[in-house]
Every structure is written in structure tokens, then in C-alpha cells.
Design a protein around this motif. Structure first.
Motif, mmCIF file in Angstrom:
data_model
loop_
_atom_site.group_PDB
_atom_site.id
_atom_site.type_symbol
_atom_site.label_atom_id
_atom_site.label_comp_id
_atom_site.label_asym_id
_atom_site.label_seq_id
_atom_site.Cartn_x
_atom_site.Cartn_y
_atom_site.Cartn_z
ATOM 1 N N LEU A 441 0.829 -1.208 0.000
ATOM 2 C CA LEU A 441 0.000 0.000 0.000
ATOM 3 C C LEU A 441 0.856 1.248 0.000
ATOM 4 C CD1 LEU A 441 -2.971 -0.860 2.415
ATOM 5 C CD2 LEU A 441 -2.953 -0.751 -0.081
ATOM 6 N N ASN A 442 1.962 1.218 0.710
ATOM 7 C CA ASN A 442 2.856 2.381 0.728
ATOM 8 C C ASN A 442 3.453 2.625 -0.660
ATOM 9 O OD1 ASN A 442 2.424 2.863 3.459
ATOM 10 N ND2 ASN A 442 4.116 1.529 4.104
ATOM 11 N N GLU A 443 3.815 1.542 -1.347
ATOM 12 C CA GLU A 443 4.352 1.679 -2.707
ATOM 13 C C GLU A 443 3.305 2.273 -3.647
ATOM 14 O OE1 GLU A 443 5.695 -2.123 -3.947
ATOM 15 O OE2 GLU A 443 7.306 -2.265 -2.458
ATOM 16 N N MET A 444 2.069 1.813 -3.535
ATOM 17 C CA MET A 444 1.012 2.334 -4.392
ATOM 18 C C MET A 444 0.770 3.820 -4.131
ATOM 19 S SD MET A 444 -3.003 1.204 -4.625
ATOM 20 C CE MET A 444 -3.322 1.922 -3.008
ATOM 21 N N THR A 445 0.728 4.190 -2.869
ATOM 22 C CA THR A 445 0.487 5.600 -2.523
ATOM 23 C C THR A 445 1.621 6.481 -3.027
ATOM 24 O OG1 THR A 445 -0.711 4.900 -0.553
ATOM 25 C CG2 THR A 445 0.023 7.186 -0.631
ATOM 26 N N LYS A 446 2.849 6.005 -2.872
ATOM 27 C CA LYS A 446 4.000 6.769 -3.321
ATOM 28 C C LYS A 446 4.012 6.972 -4.836
ATOM 29 C CE LYS A 446 9.069 6.730 -3.104
ATOM 30 N NZ LYS A 446 10.277 5.980 -2.627
ATOM 31 N N LYS A 447 3.568 5.965 -5.567
ATOM 32 C CA LYS A 447 3.624 6.029 -7.037
ATOM 33 C C LYS A 447 2.439 6.777 -7.629
ATOM 34 C CE LYS A 447 4.078 3.148 -11.199
ATOM 35 N NZ LYS A 447 4.260 1.765 -11.717
ATOM 36 N N TYR A 448 1.226 6.518 -7.140
ATOM 37 C CA TYR A 448 0.034 6.998 -7.837
ATOM 38 C C TYR A 448 -0.654 8.188 -7.177
ATOM 39 C CZ TYR A 448 0.236 2.852 -10.802
ATOM 40 O OH TYR A 448 0.628 1.902 -11.706
ATOM 41 N N ALA A 449 -0.335 8.458 -5.927
ATOM 42 C CA ALA A 449 -0.991 9.601 -5.279
ATOM 43 C C ALA A 449 -0.681 10.912 -6.002
ATOM 44 C CB ALA A 449 -0.581 9.677 -3.804
ATOM 45 N N PRO A 450 0.566 11.166 -6.465
ATOM 46 C CA PRO A 450 0.822 12.416 -7.202
ATOM 47 C C PRO A 450 0.089 12.483 -8.542
ATOM 48 C CG PRO A 450 2.879 11.482 -6.359
ATOM 49 C CD PRO A 450 1.830 10.443 -6.190
ATOM 50 N N TRP A 451 -0.256 11.328 -9.085
ATOM 51 C CA TRP A 451 -0.926 11.328 -10.386
ATOM 52 C C TRP A 451 -2.332 11.896 -10.293
ATOM 53 C CZ3 TRP A 451 0.180 6.670 -14.065
ATOM 54 C CH2 TRP A 451 1.560 6.482 -14.168
ATOM 55 N N LYS A 452 -2.966 11.696 -9.176
ATOM 56 C CA LYS A 452 -4.347 12.166 -9.022
ATOM 57 C C LYS A 452 -4.444 13.665 -9.247
ATOM 58 C CE LYS A 452 -8.036 12.453 -5.564
ATOM 59 N NZ LYS A 452 -9.115 12.111 -6.504
ATOM 60 N N LYS A 453 -3.507 14.400 -8.694
ATOM 61 C CA LYS A 453 -3.507 15.844 -8.867
ATOM 62 C C LYS A 453 -3.241 16.232 -10.325
ATOM 63 C CE LYS A 453 -1.263 20.032 -7.154
ATOM 64 N NZ LYS A 453 -0.206 20.585 -6.255
ATOM 65 N N ALA A 621 -9.059 7.631 -14.832
ATOM 66 C CA ALA A 621 -8.979 8.534 -13.679
ATOM 67 C C ALA A 621 -9.914 8.083 -12.574
ATOM 68 C CB ALA A 621 -9.318 9.957 -14.126
ATOM 69 N N ALA A 622 -11.132 7.648 -12.940
ATOM 70 C CA ALA A 622 -12.079 7.175 -11.932
ATOM 71 C C ALA A 622 -11.563 5.910 -11.263
ATOM 72 C CB ALA A 622 -13.441 6.919 -12.582
ATOM 73 N N ASN A 623 -10.931 5.025 -12.031
ATOM 74 C CA ASN A 623 -10.371 3.795 -11.466
ATOM 75 C C ASN A 623 -9.247 4.112 -10.491
ATOM 76 O OD1 ASN A 623 -9.874 0.991 -11.166
ATOM 77 N ND2 ASN A 623 -8.229 1.114 -12.684
ATOM 78 N N LEU A 624 -8.392 5.099 -10.837
ATOM 79 C CA LEU A 624 -7.310 5.493 -9.938
ATOM 80 C C LEU A 624 -7.874 6.090 -8.654
ATOM 81 C CD1 LEU A 624 -4.310 5.902 -9.358
ATOM 82 C CD2 LEU A 624 -4.446 8.073 -10.589
ATOM 83 N N ASN A 625 -8.890 6.920 -8.782
ATOM 84 C CA ASN A 625 -9.494 7.516 -7.584
ATOM 85 C C ASN A 625 -10.109 6.450 -6.688
ATOM 86 O OD1 ASN A 625 -8.771 10.088 -8.438
ATOM 87 N ND2 ASN A 625 -10.729 10.438 -9.491
ATOM 88 N N ARG A 626 -10.763 5.460 -7.313
ATOM 89 C CA ARG A 626 -11.381 4.401 -6.521
ATOM 90 C C ARG A 626 -10.327 3.587 -5.783
ATOM 91 N NH1 ARG A 626 -13.806 2.410 -10.332
ATOM 92 N NH2 ARG A 626 -12.444 0.645 -10.859
ATOM 93 N N VAL A 627 -9.215 3.304 -6.446
ATOM 94 C CA VAL A 627 -8.148 2.524 -5.813
ATOM 95 C C VAL A 627 -7.532 3.297 -4.651
ATOM 96 C CG1 VAL A 627 -5.828 1.586 -6.174
ATOM 97 C CG2 VAL A 627 -7.634 1.147 -7.849
ATOM 98 N N LEU A 628 -7.299 4.595 -4.870
ATOM 99 C CA LEU A 628 -6.710 5.406 -3.784
ATOM 100 C C LEU A 628 -7.672 5.555 -2.618
ATOM 101 C CD1 LEU A 628 -4.948 8.188 -5.909
ATOM 102 C CD2 LEU A 628 -3.875 6.259 -4.721
ATOM 103 N N ASP A 629 -8.976 5.622 -2.931
ATOM 104 C CA ASP A 629 -9.952 5.725 -1.841
ATOM 105 C C ASP A 629 -10.008 4.445 -1.018
ATOM 106 O OD1 ASP A 629 -10.559 8.259 -2.657
ATOM 107 O OD2 ASP A 629 -12.339 7.674 -3.827
ATOM 108 N N GLN A 630 -9.746 3.293 -1.640
ATOM 109 C CA GLN A 630 -9.740 2.031 -0.907
ATOM 110 C C GLN A 630 -8.489 1.847 -0.068
ATOM 111 O OE1 GLN A 630 -10.226 -0.954 -3.922
ATOM 112 N NE2 GLN A 630 -12.462 -0.814 -3.951
ATOM 113 N N ASN A 631 -7.546 2.730 -0.233
ATOM 114 C CA ASN A 631 -6.290 2.619 0.507
ATOM 115 C C ASN A 631 -6.542 2.666 2.009
ATOM 116 O OD1 ASN A 631 -3.640 2.535 1.221
ATOM 117 N ND2 ASN A 631 -3.036 4.412 0.195
#
Length: 706
Positions: A441-453, A621-631
Motif C-alpha cells: 500500500l505504501n508503494e502504491m500511494t508513493k507512485k500513484y498519489a501524485p498522479w491524481k492531482k 482517472a475514476a479507477n485510480l481515484n477508486r483505488v486510492l480511496d480504498q487505501n
């Protein structure tokens, strides 16, 4: 004599048996020299070979006489008539007649005939009276009337003489059908389009000429025009037949115009598999499933389009609610394409079959179907993620975690797959490997959290869907760029790999290639003019040299033939040069109109591609948001489960040793990993985690990530 007699008797028998196979038959004759032989010719005349003995140097040798000297029998005696003298007859003498004595006649002999007392048997009946009744009556022939004869009426009819445009049409057809000189043919047909009498025929043949040059959109444009404008049914039917024959270069929507004409002229399309597949696609898009089924029924299992027909049949059955029949059709598709596993059609069919099996909760079969998606296919990454969910629901958590780990290595560093981190985390959660789950989960947040913005900013700045197309276009021109218009490279790659965009872009690329071919037509005509002028000069030079060789009032036939041939060549090159010049001018207008039409159609396709990219962008984008929300939910499950697990171990609890089914490939292809090592492309999808299940009890949360 006895021996000779035997030979003469045997000769005809030998001739009758084999004389017609050989020109002469050689028969050995006893009693003669060893060399002597008898030959019997086909005329049955025996011929003996003649040999002669000679004494040469004291030795007697036998030689065959080849030239037999003529026999000298002397001269024939001559008989000479003497002069005719007076006729001398013998003297007459008197004959004394003696009287004849008649003797008494013998008594008359009357033969005695015995009385005929033989008993005669009664006659036999060869037929019956009923047989005569069964004989059919033969009707009398109708009287034949005398034929009526009329005096022939001979009327003079005016002959339509060929006009200049008729000769031009004939010349264009020669260029098209016999010489395959499409440039000159196109120029002549372009001129004839202005003539109302030859317009339809010129349009039809111009379209065929364009097809021969690879200008498929020109063929489609003008052949459809003939099918719509032609008042003559023959030309409308010919245009329809040409459209049906070349259906692969047309658009699926053209079926709406062509199919009614096919029915009108009762054309046989039962053996045209390309046309039937196009019909099936069109009616599938329109939701007319009955006509779709009618089109697919004519495609046999021997046809090259049979795999595509199976895929459409599977979709047809699924839309009808016949899920089992759809799965059977797709399984037959897998068997039919076993020899070409990289086929795009096979990957689409495998993914569709896997989803149907997943829907039926047949996870083992679904997992195997997902593995049939080719790694070079754009759908492969999505198939791997879905296959991992299949392993989760099949309780094969080690396999799901192992396959998703392979997607997180450097080999796939440019891949966009945030959902794979969720699947891997859920796998660790079901194995009670909470520390590894938290690390993922930490790896996912580090990689994809900046993409959301970045995605949110891009959508805010680019309201027009054409901006999405321009971004992809800019990246294609320089694919080494790590970021384009604020979007990461891996995101753009996944955005552009979707079939909804790629199919439209393929059509745009075809139009671009056609523009290049259209521009090449003018260049070919210019080059042709130069070549023809050079040939014309050479023919003129040869003619002058031939005329110089004329000597006297009676030139030789060779010189005259050379002059005539040079004059014919010179005339031919002059005519072709003239046609090439006019063709360059006449095609120029058609080229301008054609390029304008192509640009217009490309703009429509660009709008469709841009729309497809925008829709795909929103989904990603919606799929990325859903994945980050499930974090946050996954983190809560991890920390809560870890606490319970620690308390259970502190209390002395044992690990659950229950065996679970494994969804994996053959044992020799299954690979375990321990966080380090190399990842091989052909082994992706076959990895399994070496971590063991250390859970105290069954607490699966397999459906959390969905």
C-alpha cells in the motif's frame, strides 16, 4: 525342300503376329550360312540377304553384298510382221449325212410315294385377346399446315458511327484492363466524366482504376455514387456487385445502402464470407440480431473468416441470454486459432470467454482462459489483473500475490495498473502477511498519489476532447518523453493502447497513406512524360537513320519494315505523351476534390478518436481515484488483522494448516519468488508467492477490492 517349305509357311504367321510393330522381320533359315537370314516386309514379300565369299590374303571371308548387280538376261527378241498377201482358204468339201436311227423310248418310271400318316400337334396360343385390348391407341398426327412465307423486307438502318469520346473510352479501357496503366486510364476517365452520355460508365471505371492504385476511399466514393445515381439498372447492378466484391475496403455503415440493392438484384452472396462478416457486424451494432444470425449461418468451418464468425456468434448468444452457447462458441474459437496464438481475435475471444466463466463462478476454467491472452496484446495487462481476482476468489492467494508482484518489477515500470496493488494487498491480507500488505500500500500511494492531482489539473485545463488527441499525438512524435502536457508517459501509453482508440486511428493512418498515393499519381505522370519524350526522340532518331539507308528506286523489304516500325513507335509515343499531359491536368481537379474529402473524413475520425480518448481518460482517472480511496479501508483491515493476529499468537494459538485449492499453470511452469531475482517476460503470469498462510482461522476478504 522340306526345310524351305517350313520357312515359307511360318513367314505369314510371324508377319501376322508382329509385322505391324516392326518394319521388317528377320527369320533364321536353316541350311544356309550362319549369316544368311530371311526378312519379311509388311507387304508379306520375303527378302533374302546376299553374302559373297572372297579370298583375302589367303583367308576366305564372307562379305554381305549391299548392292546386288542387275541380272544380264540379254536383249528381248524382236518380232516383225510380214506383208499381207491374198487370203488362201482351203477348198470346200461335201459332207455326207447318214440317216439317224431312232431307238424305242424306255418305259415311264412312276415313283411310289408312301402315305403321310404323321400326327400333327395342335397350334399353340402365343397371345390372348386381352393383350390386344392393352395395346394403346395411337392418335393421329395433327395435320401440318403449309408454312406461310413472306417476302423479306430489307430496310436500311443508319449505323451509329464512333464519336471522339467513344474512341477515348475505348483507349481508356485498354489502359485499364490490358496494360494496367492506371495513371493514363484515370486521366481519360476524368475527362469523360464531363460528358453526360459517358458519365456513369466513366464514374464506374474511374472507381475501379482508383481501386487498382490503392485509393480505396476514392473507389468507395465513386462506386457508391454510381450505385445511387445510375438510372440504368445494368450499371446500378454492376456497381453493387463491385461494392460487394470489395467490401473489405468499405465501412461497416455502407451495408445500409448496399444490402437493399443486393436484395433488389437478387445477388448471390452466400459464398462471400467477407460480406457476410461485415453484415453481421453492422446488424450487431444496430441490434438487429435476427439479420446478424442470418449472416453468420453461411460461414462454414473451412472459411478463413470462421474464427471471426465464432466470436460474433458468441456475442450473439450472450446478448440472447444463452450464456452456455456463448461459452461453447468461444471455446471452439480457441481450438480454431490454436495454430496462431498471437492473433488479435484470439486474445479478445479468450478475455470474453474468461469473463463468462468468471461470471458462472468457474474460476479454474476462467484462470486458464485468461492465460490465453497474448502478451503483446493491449488487453493482456487487464487480463492479468482479472486473472489475479479469479485466483483470489478461488482461494489461491499465493498465486494472486505472486503474479501481481511480477507486474511491480522494473520490467513493467512504465505500465499503468493501480488495481494490481489492491489485488496483491488482498492476497497478503488473506495470507495474514500484514507487514507485506502494508508495504504494498505504501508503494502504491508513493507512485500513484501524485498522479491524481495531475489528472485533475489536466481535465480542468482541457475541456475540448481534441486536446486529448493532440496530447497522444505529441507523445507519438517523441515517445521518449517521460511526461507530455503534465501526464506521465505510462498513463499515456495505457490511454493510447485501448482498442476503441486504436481502431479509429488505424482508419486515419489508412487515409494518410492514401494521400501519399494520390500525390504520387502526379509525380508518376511527370516522370512518364519525361520517359515518353526520351523514347520519342530515340524513335525519331531511328527513323531518320532508316530513311538514310534508302538506296535506289527499289529499297529492300527490311529497310521498309524498319521505317514502318519506327513510324509506328514514334506515333505511339506522341499519343501517349499527349494523353499524359492531359491526364496530369484533368487529374489535378479530381485530386484537389479527393484530398479535400479525405481531410473532411479524417476530421470526423479525429473527433471519434478524441471522444474515445476522453472517455477512456475518465475511466482510468475514476479507477485510480477508486483505488486510492480504498487505501484507507485496506490499511484499516491490515492494522486490525495484525493486532488480532498478534494477540492470537501471544495466547499460544496455532496456525491454520487447512489446504486450499490452487489456480495455477503446470507444475513445471510455476515459479516461486522471494522478493529478489529476475522477471522473464514469457514467465509472467506463472509466478507464485513463497509466503505461507499463517492465519489462525478463515477470515477471507476476497471481495474487498472489487
Amino acid at each position: 525342300m522340306k526345310k524351305a517349305f517350313k520357312i515359307l509357311i511360318a513367314a505369314p504367321l510371324l508377319v501376322g503376329g508382329a509385322a505391324f510393330a516392326d518394319s521388317a522381320l528377320t527369320v533364321k533359315k536353316s541350311g544356309r550360312a550362319p549369316e544368311a537370314s530371311l526378312k519379311v516386309k509388311s507387304s508379306l514379300v520375303p527378302t533374302f540377304e546376299v553374302y559373297q565369299k572372297k579370298v583375302v590374303k589367303g583367308k576366305t571371308e564372307v562379305f554381305k553384298v549391299k548392292n546386288i548387280p542387275a541380272l544380264d538376261i540379254g536383249e528381248e527378241r524382236e518380232v516383225q510382221a510380214s506383208d499381207i498377201g491374198p487370203l488362201r482358204l482351203p477348198a470346200s468339201r461335201e459332207v455326207a449325212v447318214k440317216p439317224t436311227r431312232i431307238k424305242d423310248s424306255p418305259a415311264l418310271y412312276i415313283p411310289q410315294v408312301p402315305v403321310y400318316n404323321a400326327v400333327v400337334e395342335p397350334s399353340k396360343n402365343l397371345t390372348s385377346a386381352d393383350a390386344f385390348k392393352k395395346i394403346p391407341d395411337v392418335k393421329m398426327l395433327s395435320p401440318i399446315t403449309e408454312p406461310a412465307t413472306h417476302e423479306p423486307k430489307v430496310e436500311l438502318v443508319k449505323i451509329d458511327e464512333m464519336q471522339p469520346n467513344d474512341y477515348k473510352l475505348l483507349q481508356a479501357m485498354i489502359f485499364l484492363e490490358m496494360q494496367k496503366n492506371y495513371e493514363l486510364a484515370m486521366g481519360l476517365f476524368a475527362e469523360l466524366m464531363e460528358d453526360p452520355e459517358h458519365r456513369i460508365q466513366a464514374l464506374y471505371n474511374y472507381a475501379l482504376t482508383a481501386k487498382g492504385m490503392g485509393l480505396n476511399s476514392e473507389f468507395r466514393q465513386y462506386m457508391l455514387q454510381v450505385a445511387q445515381e445510375a438510372k440504368n439498372k445494368d450499371w446500378q447492378q454492376k456497381a453493387t456487385e463491385a461494392l460487394v466484391q470489395h467490401i473489405n475496403v468499405l465501412e461497416t455503415s455502407d451495408i445500409a445502402l448496399i444490402d437493399p440493392l443486393v436484395i433488389k438484384y437478387d445477388l448471390d452472396i452466400t459464398k462471400n464470407d467477407d460480406y457476410q462478416i461485415t453484415r453481421a457486424k453492422y446488424y450487431s451494432e444496430k441490434g438487429q440480431l435476427g439479420l446478424m444470425e442470418d449472416a453468420l449461418v453461411f460461414i462454414s468451418d473451412k472459411s478463413p473468416r470462421y474464427p471471426e464468425a465464432l466470436l460474433l456468434t458468441g456475442l450473439f448468444n450472450y446478448r440472447q441470454g444463452k450464456v452456455d452457447d456463448a461459452a461453447i462458441a468461444l471455446e471452439r474459437l480457441m481450438d480454431a486459432t490454436e495454430g496462431n496464438k498471437t492473433l488479435q481475435l484470439r486474445s479478445v475471444g479468450a478475455l470474453t470467454l474468461a469473463r463468462i466463466q468468471f461470471q458462472k463462478s468457474d474460476y479454474k476454467a476462467a484462470f486458464q482462459s485468461y492465460l490465453k491472452v497474448d502478451k503483446s496484446n493491449p488487453l493482456w495487462l487487464q487480463a492479468m489483473v482479472e486473472s489475479a481476482w479469479t485466483q483470489i476468489l478461488g482461494e489461491d492467494y499465493e498465486g494472486a500475490a505472486g503474479n501481481m508482484f511480477s507486474l511491480h518489477t522494473d520490467f513493467f515500470k512504465n505500465a499503468f495498473s493501480p488495481e494490481s496493488y489492491v489485488v496483491r494487498t488482498v492476497g497478503y491480507l488473506n495470507l495474514c502477511q500484514y507487514g507485506d500488505g502494508a508495504q504494498v500500500l505504501n508503494e502504491m500511494t508513493k507512485k500513484y498519489a501524485p498522479w491524481k492531482k495531475k489528472l485533475d489539473e489536466y481535465q480542468a485545463k482541457n475541456s475540448s476532447n481534441m486536446n486529448y488527441y493532440d496530447t497522444v499525438k505529441s507523445w507519438i512524435k517523441n515517445s521518449d518523453m517521460k511526461e507530455v502536457d503534465g501526464l506521465p508517459r505510462s498513463f499515456i501509453v495505457e490511454l493510447a493502447r485501448h482498442p476503441a482508440y486504436m481502431s479509429v486511428q488505424k482508419q486515419i493512418n489508412n487515409y494518410e497513406d492514401e494521400v501519399v498515393r494520390f500525390n504520387k499519381v502526379a509525380l508518376n505522370l511527370i516522370k512518364m512524360e519525361r520517359d515518353l519524350i526520351a523514347k520519342q526522340n530515340a524513335a525519331n532518331k531511328d527513323l531518320m537513320e532508316a530513311k538514310k539507308s534508302l538506296k535506289g528506286d527499289a529499297p529492300s523489304e527490311a529497310v521498309v519494315a524498319r521505317i514502318q516500325k519506327s513510324e509506328q513507335k514514334l506515333l505511339s509515343y506522341r499519343i501517349q505523351t499527349h494523353i499524359a499531359k492531359k491526364a496530369r491536368v484533368s487529374i489535378k481537379n479530381l485530386r484537389t476534390v479527393g484530398l479535400a474529402r479525405i481531410d473532411k473524413e479524417k476530421n470526423v475520425l479525429r473527433a471519434q478518436a478524441s471522444q474515445a480518448l476522453q472517455v477512456r481518460f475518465k475511466d482510468m482517472a475514476a479507477n485510480l481515484n477508486r483505488v486510492l480511496d480504498q487505501n484507507e479501508v485496506l490499511q484499516y483491515e491490515l492494522y486490525s488483522g495484525a493486532g488480532e493476529h498478534i494477540r492470537y499468537q501471544m495466547a499460544g494459538g496455532d496456525i491454520n494448516e487447512k489446504e486450499r485449492p490452487e489456480l495455477k499453470v503446470q507444475k513445471e511452469k510455476s515459479l516461486n519468488w522471494k522478493f529478489k531475482g529476475e522477471i522473464w517476460e514469457d514467465e509472467v503470469g506463472h509466478y507464485r508467492s513463497s509466503l505461507k498462510n499463517v492465519c489462525a482461522q478463515e477470515n477471507s476478504v476476497a471481495g474487498l477490492g472489487q
